[in-house]
Structures are given as structure tokens and as C-alpha cells.
Motif scaffolding. Structure first.
Motif, PDB file in Angstrom:
ATOM      1  N   THR A   6       0.845  -1.125  -0.016  1.00 21.93           N
ATOM      2  CA  THR A   6      -0.043   0.170  -0.234  1.00 21.93           C
ATOM      3  C   THR A   6       0.732   1.162  -0.286  1.00 21.93           C
ATOM      4  O   THR A   6       0.820   1.987  -0.119  1.00 21.93           O
ATOM      5  N   GLY A   7       2.488   1.225  -0.569  1.00 20.13           N
ATOM      6  CA  GLY A   7       2.939   2.642  -0.772  1.00 20.13           C
ATOM      7  C   GLY A   7       3.368   2.935   0.233  1.00 20.13           C
ATOM      8  O   GLY A   7       3.750   3.661   1.010  1.00 20.13           O
ATOM      9  N   ALA A 218      -2.106   1.553 -14.835  1.00 19.15           N
ATOM     10  CA  ALA A 218      -3.317   1.714 -14.138  1.00 19.15           C
ATOM     11  C   ALA A 218      -4.421   1.657 -15.394  1.00 19.15           C
ATOM     12  O   ALA A 218      -5.973   1.279 -14.754  1.00 19.15           O
ATOM     13  N   HIS A 240      -4.076  -3.666  -8.448  1.00 23.64           N
ATOM     14  CA  HIS A 240      -3.962  -2.658  -7.683  1.00 23.64           C
ATOM     15  C   HIS A 240      -3.424  -2.690  -6.169  1.00 23.64           C
ATOM     16  O   HIS A 240      -2.873  -1.925  -6.261  1.00 23.64           O
ATOM     17  N   ARG A 244      -0.076   0.862  -6.616  1.00 26.48           N
ATOM     18  CA  ARG A 244      -0.146   2.480  -5.803  1.00 26.48           C
ATOM     19  C   ARG A 244       0.868   2.663  -5.144  1.00 26.48           C
ATOM     20  O   ARG A 244       1.987   3.632  -5.842  1.00 26.48           O
ATOM     21  N   HIS A 245       1.434   1.319  -4.697  1.00 20.43           N
ATOM     22  CA  HIS A 245       2.958   1.134  -3.203  1.00 20.43           C
ATOM     23  C   HIS A 245       3.772   1.200  -4.353  1.00 20.43           C
ATOM     24  O   HIS A 245       5.569   2.013  -4.850  1.00 20.43           O
ATOM     25  N   LEU A 265      -1.671   7.703 -10.136  1.00 20.20           N
ATOM     26  CA  LEU A 265      -2.365   7.933  -9.217  1.00 20.20           C
ATOM     27  C   LEU A 265      -4.265   7.922  -8.659  1.00 20.20           C
ATOM     28  O   LEU A 265      -4.871   7.814  -8.421  1.00 20.20           O
ATOM     29  N   VAL A 268      -5.706   4.447  -9.568  1.00 13.19           N
ATOM     30  CA  VAL A 268      -5.605   3.929  -9.001  1.00 13.19           C
ATOM     31  C   VAL A 268      -7.013   4.825  -7.797  1.00 13.19           C
ATOM     32  O   VAL A 268      -7.470   3.358  -7.472  1.00 13.19           O
ATOM     33  N   GLN A 269      -6.841   5.678  -7.599  1.00 13.91           N
ATOM     34  CA  GLN A 269      -7.827   6.041  -6.384  1.00 13.91           C
ATOM     35  C   GLN A 269      -9.060   5.943  -6.244  1.00 13.91           C
ATOM     36  O   GLN A 269      -9.952   5.433  -5.712  1.00 13.91           O
ATOM     37  N   ALA A 284      -7.418   3.891   0.085  1.00  9.24           N
ATOM     38  CA  ALA A 284      -7.188   4.991  -0.258  1.00  9.24           C
ATOM     39  C   ALA A 284      -7.540   5.979   0.061  1.00  9.24           C
ATOM     40  O   ALA A 284      -7.182   7.614  -0.228  1.00  9.24           O
ATOM     41  N   ILE A 291      -1.940  12.365  -1.851  1.00 10.97           N
ATOM     42  CA  ILE A 291      -2.080  12.821  -3.534  1.00 10.97           C
ATOM     43  C   ILE A 291      -2.497  13.791  -3.685  1.00 10.97           C
ATOM     44  O   ILE A 291      -1.471  14.889  -4.592  1.00 10.97           O
TER      45      ILE A 291
END
Length: 699
Positions: A6-7, A218, A240, A244-245, A265, A268-269, A284, A291
Motif C-alpha cells: 500500500t505504498g 492503471a 491494484h 500505488r506502492h 495515482l 488507482v484512487q 484510498a 496525493i
């Protein structure tokens, strides 16, 4: 570890950078030092899907510098060099007397200093061999295979994507998800179902071989949400979980952020917030603020509102490419604003952006945006400029004069209609401008208890907002009632905006606006958070504090249900149900390509249920309950006759069952939880049904 996909992990040091990454970094151009900082970063050698971190070391980089490129000057407003106006001052501007409607729509705002942005020079998003380097954006690639077949192009794109996603588990990389035929299908599904909804990518110049691989990934991942094959959908979710990561650790998530990185991004959100699992929805929401803050503080997107005049030596192709880049920035920034305003309204989240943040022109006409060649674009642009300004019979033939967002929004608040030159996407943006405006006004009223407006009256005061509800972000005072003098103005503006729904041509964007238009009315008169709280099972609440909060909410709702606000919310909730479930076709949310519509339907049904239960009480189990059609007919007839307390408003069991059937089979986990809540409210929940956590609201 939970946060690995998850980043939450920082990328490895420069020693572990790939050749492609170093090549992109070398394209950033000359840099100037802003500050010297010392960073610590975690280096991990294992893949994302392989389990725990095997080896971590702390590396010191004492000479790491924050760098700002000379080819993309950062907006001084976002860097803090110039202190922006307060949100309340910006909101007051909308209600000040001022210019005529024509001056408001077709001119920039004197309240904001747009001249600050005139010197910002944005490079374009796309490249061409005939364009000098000043028109190139970092991270883009030159399409070196213009004559290859479509099959060969997809093979090249597939290879690029697999290289970019090399951190994924090898089982995912070798899965059918990345078969060329499936990638083509995902691409076509995105362009059919999502691109018309939020047209932020310029399709005519989007080359799958030259597009940044992570942006293309994406796009394809979002397109996979429409596919009927459940295996491919689940594989898309696995992609997915790590996408994001990977994007954040690509080396481009830094100020100023490239356009492709921001677009990727945001897509992805959109996936995580409205389509995926509960965990991805929460993640998200967590990354949403980061973001958007990066967009505000780390990009020069506002410069798109003041395009640089073409130079005498510029060719038509050069001018077109630069215009595409400026328009892409503008559309992407508005897409971020749409998500922020929409989810603050329908979920009760705190917004990150304000309407005053969007100091730019509205997007252009879709016909101009979809032009496939520089010559065609130039010809159509000249035709628009030559069209008479008083011609309003056709949207495509109106003048192409620039329409700025904030003046157009203020014009609507003053009772004017939306300019006919606005495209479908621009109308969609203006609706979310009203939603964002009412959210901030509700927040201001709650914080100041109405004192700033001098309107503070007892609970029996009569007014448009004479109840305890209002706003998607929470509840108001319990012992007194706030009269919000701006509510009638916003209501009138939303009603004026509703003329935007009139269109001879089918439009996915306007179709998505229909339920949101009703939700804007509902959340203006009711608190989404209070309504969701009422749907919780009090007997299963954990702790005294949770039960006390529930009791306070019920007391607010009891006062609200006998107000004019409640009747307005009830009316628009009933209209939303009619337009969604009684349109002549059987509605099934799992087949709906309008992502927010099922959740809007759920909010409307809960609003009708709360109003009926509070005003007339719960029905005994032995009473014969009306079906969905009978309930809608009776309530519609009562509203037409002007009855303040419709008889039978609590006979919602049949409607709730019909709504539960409509929402069944959805892949979005929040809608699955909503389906269980509706089953419990209708008395149909069996012991085998999964129980939604009663001490936590779905939103």
C-alpha cells in the motif's frame, strides 16, 4: 506486513535503481538547490508478493537535495511563498454583489491574482520527433515503432508493463491477466465506460508503446473491473494492491509531480474508492490527502488556466501538442477535485480541496478535445472562434470564449443558467463545485454555530434549514436550530444546474450526474453521517460511548424529521429511487457502469427508511407490508397533494427488499455490506448472513 502493498515502504537507494529509472531521472534537466536534507530510507530486496522483508538496512544520504526543475516553475501559492486567502473569505466572495452574469462567466476573477501564473512554463505530455525538447515532459518516451502492427505494439506495451511491474509476484506476472488479448479488452472497456466519465487522458495521442507503463497499467487495471470473468477481476485486484506502492516508489512521486504520475495515482484512487475491497477503500481514503497535497504543492497545473501564447516560429503541431498538455493538466486537476467533492458529499469525509483552489478555466468542448490531428484541431478551433457569441441553439456552435470555473460558479449562485458553451465534463465539474461549496458552508456553520451570519434561533424556528441535519460531514447543534441563509441560494443553484441534464445525445458523464444531482439536494438538507448512524444496530454497539452517540444522533434525527429540510430530503430521495429503479428497466447494480449510482441509491433508501421510522414508528411484524411499487405510488401522490406527513411513510420493507435485490451480486465490498444492512432493516437477515461490524459505520 500489511502495508507492504500500500505504498508504506520507501524505495531502495540509488544503487538499486533500474536503467530505465536512471534514464528518466537524467531527463529532468538542470536543477537548482533548494535545501539540503538528510534522509533515511529502507532498502528491501524481496519482491512485494513474496512475504516479509528479508533484509533491511538504513542508508544515510547526507547530500540528498530537494530539486526543482527549471522547466516547470512551482506555483508560489502552493509552495507557501505567498499566503493564500482563508477559505471563509473565499466562500464569502460567492455571495458578494458584483458584475453582470456575462462578465462573471467570460472573464477571469479579479479576486484572485491569476497573473502570478503567467510565467509558468509547462512542457507538454507527448513527444514528437519534430518538436524541440522544450515541449517534452519528463518520463515520456518517443514512439520509435510508428509502423508496427497493432499486435506488435501490444507486445511492446506488454513488455514495458511487465518491466514496470516486476516487483509483483511472479504468479501474477505470468497469469492470464497479462495476455495480449486480455490487455486489449481492458483497454477497450476503459475507453468505453470510464473515459467518457472522466476524460483526463488524451485518447488521440495516447500511444500504448510510448505511454508511461505505469499509467497504462492503471488504465488497464481500471478497465478490468468491468470484465465478466471473475478470475480476471480478482487478478486485477491483486495488481491494484501493489500498483500505488510501485507508482509512489517510481522516483517520480516528488515535487513537481509529472502529469502521468498524477493521472495514474488518481485512477488507482478511483479504483480503490468505488470498486474494490474494504481494505483498499480505507487505503484510498488514507492516501487521498497526500496525493492531492502533492498535486497542490508539487505541480504547476494551475498554469494551464493561462496558456502561453504561441511563438511566431511554432508550427501547428507544436501549438497543438502544447495545448494538449495544458488541457490535460486542467482536466486532471478537475478530476481530483471531483473525487474530493463527491466523496466528501456522499461519504461524509472531510474535503481536502476548496472551490477557491480551482483558479482555472473549465475544460474545452469534447469535440475539440477529441480531434485526431493538428490541422483538424486548428480548423475546429477557428470555426468556434468565428461563431457568433449570441448563438445558443447548439453547444457545438457556441463561441469558444474561455469560461473560468469560479466566475461560472458564482454566476449560477446568482441565479443564471450554465453557459451553453460548457461541455458535458464542464457541467459535471460545476455540479461538484456546488457540492463542495455546500460542504464547506455546512462545516463553517457547525464550527461557528451560525454566529458569523447573525442567525441563531430556537429550535422551533421555521426556515429551509430548520432541522438538526444538513451536510455530508456531520451533525449540528442538538439544543438549538441553525438557520442557514445560504441554503436557499444553493438549492436554487442546484435546481438551475439541473437544466444541464437536457441533452439529445447520450452522455455517460451526464448520466453519472443524475443521481449525484439528487444526492446534492439530499445532503444539503440531511446529514449522511447521521443517517448511517441510524442504520446501525444499537443492541450490538460496544461500549457506553457508542450507545450515547447513537442516542444523541437519534434525538437530532427526531427533531429533523418534522422540519421542512426532512421533507425536501425525502422528496429528492424518492425521486432518486424512481429514476433509478422505476425507469422501465430492471436495475441491477452489478451491471451498472456508473460507479457512484448504486451507493447513491443506498443513501436514498436509508433516507426514506429513517423518515418513515421516526415520523410513524416501526410497523408491527403482523401488519401486511406494501410492496415497492405501492410505496412509491402512495408517497408520490402524497407529495403531489402537498401533504407534510405522508401516511404510510414507514411501509418501506418492500422497497428495501427491492433495493437489496438491485444491489445484490456487486463486487464492491462496501455495497455488499450495504446489502446486509438493508436485509436487517427489512427483517430478512438470516443467521447465516455475515454481520457488518455494528460499532462502525460503512462510511
Amino acid at each position: 506486513m500489511f502495508f507492504r502493498n500500500t505504498g508504506g515502504i520507501v524505495n531502495a537507494s540509488a544503487a538499486s535503481e533500474t536503467p530505465n529509472h536512471r534514464a528518466r531521472a537524467s531527463q529532468r534537466g538542470p536543477v537548482r538547490q533548494v535545501d539540503s536534507i538528510q534522509t533515511e530510507c529502507l532498502e528491501h530486496t524481496s519482491g512485494l508478493g513474496s512475504g516479509d522483508i528479508n533484509d533491511t538496512t538504513i542508508l544515510e544520504q547526507p547530500h540528498e537535495q530537494f530539486q526543482v526543475r527549471d522547466d516547470a516553475v512551482v506555483n508560489p501559492i502552493w509552495t507557501g511563498w505567498i499566503e493564500p486567502n482563508s477559505v471563509q473569505d473565499d466562500l464569502d466572495w460567492f455571495f458578494e454583489p458584483g458584475q453582470s452574469s456575462h462578465d462573471l462567466v467570460d472573464s477571469a476573477i479579479s479576486h484572485f491574482d491569476i497573473g502570478l501564473l503567467m510565467n509558468t512554463d509547462l512542457p507538454t505530455q507527448y513527444r514528437s520527433e519534430n518538436i524541440s525538447t522544450e515541449y517534452m515532459l519528463e518520463g515520456d518516451k518517443v514512439d520509435t515503432c510508428p509502423d508496427t502492427s497493432q499486435e506488435d505494439e501490444w507486445l511492446i506495451a506488454r513488455s514495458n508493463i511487465l518491466d514496470a511491474l516486476s516487483q509483483l509476484d511472479t504468479r501474477i506476472l505470468h497469469s492470464p491477466f497479462f495476455d495480449v488479448d486480455n490487455l486489449k479488452m481492458f483497454h477497450a472497456l476503459y475507453l468505453t465506460h470510464y473515459h467518457p466519465h472522466f476524460p483526463i487522458v488524451h485518447q488521440p495521442t495516447l500511444s500504448i508503446t510510448s505511454c508511461e507503463p505505469l499509467l497504462l497499467a492503471a488504465i488497464l487495471d481500471l478497465g478490468s473491473t468491468i470484465v465478466h470473468d471473475e478470475t480476471l477481476f480478482l487478478l486485477g485486484q491483486q495488481v491494484h494492491n501493489s500498483l500505488r506502492h510501485i507508482i509512489i516508489n517510481s522516483g517520480m512521486f516528488e515535487p513537481p509531480i509529472p502529469l502521468w504520475c498524477l493521472q495514474a495515482l488518481l485512477l488507482v484512487q478511483a479504483y480503490g474508492k468505488m470498486i474494490s475491497s474494504r481494505k483498499n477503500y480505507e487505503m484510498a481514503h488514507i492516501f487521498h490527502g497526500a496525493i492531492l497535497t502533492m498535486m497542490k504543492r508539487g505541480s504547476a497545473y494551475l498554469a494551464a488556466s493561462t496558456p502561453r501564447p504561441p511563438q511566431p516560429t511554432d508550427s501547428v503541431q507544436q501549438i497543438w501538442f502544447r495545448w494538449v498538455s495544458e488541457e490535460s493538466w486542467r482536466r486532471t486537476a478537475f478530476f481530483a477535485f471531483i473525487m474530493d467533492a463527491q466523496h466528501a458529499c456522499v461519504f461524509g469525509h472531510s474535503p481536502v480541496l476548496s472551490v477557491s483552489d480551482m483558479q482555472m478555466a473549465l475544460p474545452c468542448q469534447e469535440s475539440l478535445w477529441e480531434c485526431t490531428s493538428p490541422d483538424g484541431w486548428q480548423e475546429l478551433k477557428e470555426a468556434h472562434q468565428a461563431a457568433p457569441t449570441n448563438c445558443s441553439s447548439s453547444t457545438e456552435n457556441t463561441s469558444s470564449a474561455v469560461t473560468f470555473f469560479l466566475p461560472a460558479l458564482k454566476s449560477m449562485i446568482r441565479g443564471n443558467l450554465v453557459p451553453p458553451s460548457c461541455s458535458e465534463y464542464a457541467r459535471f465539474i460545476l455540479l461538484h463545485g456546488l457540492m463542495s461549496l455546500q460542504t464547506h458552508l455546512h462545516a463553517g456553520s457547525r464550527l461557528t454555530l451560525g454566529i458569523e451570519a447573525g442567525k441563531f434561533q430556537p429550535r422551533d424556528a421555521v426556515g429551509l434549514m430548520d432541522g438538526g441535519g444538513g451536510g455530508g460531514g456531520g451533525a449540528t447543534s442538538g439544543s438549538e436550530t441553525l438557520v442557514k441563509p445560504w441554503a436557499a441560494i444553493i438549492t436554487s443553484a442546484i435546481d438551475s444546474w439541473s437544466t444541464c441534464l437536457f441533452s439529445l445525445q447520450p452522455s455517460v458523464c451526464l448520466e453519472a450526474a443524475r443521481p449525484l444531482h439528487r444526492i446534492a439536494h439530499i445532503t444539503l438538507h440531511a446529514s449522511v453521517v447521521d443517517i448511517h448512524t441510524m442504520a446501525m444496530d444499537r443492541d450490538r454497539l460496544d461500549g457506553t460511548l457508542a450507545r450515547n452517540n447513537y442516542d444523541k444522533t437519534r434525538a437530532r434525527i427526531q427533531r429533523w424529521c418534522f422540519s421542512n429540510s426532512a421533507r425536501e430530503a425525502f422528496r429528492h430521495a424518492l425521486l432518486l429511487v424512481q429514476e433509478t429503479m422505476f425507469s422501465g428497466q430492471l436495475y441491477r447494480a452489478r451491471d451498472d457502469n456508473i460507479a457512484p449510482r448504486p451507493w447513491c441509491l443506498y443513501i436514498a433508501v436509508l433516507t426514506l427508511w429513517v423518515f418513515g421510522v421516526i415520523t410513524e414508528g416501526e410497523l408491527p411484524h403482523d401488519v401486511i407490508k406494501a410492496n415497492a411499487e405501492d410505496y412509491v405510488i402512495r408517497m408520490t401522490s402524497a407529495l403531489q397533494r402537498g401533504l407534510k406527513s405522508p401516511i404510510g411513510a414507514n411501509q418501506t420493507a418492500g422497497l428495501i427488499r427491492a433495493a437489496r435485490d438491485a444491489l445484490s451480486g456487486c463486487r464492491w465490498e462496501l455495497l455488499q455490506e450495504a446489502n446486509n444492512v438493508l436485509g436487517r432493516l427489512a427483517g430478512d437477515a438470516s443467521g447465516n448472513d455475515p454481520v457488518v461490524a455494528p460499532n462502525k459505520m460503512l462510511i
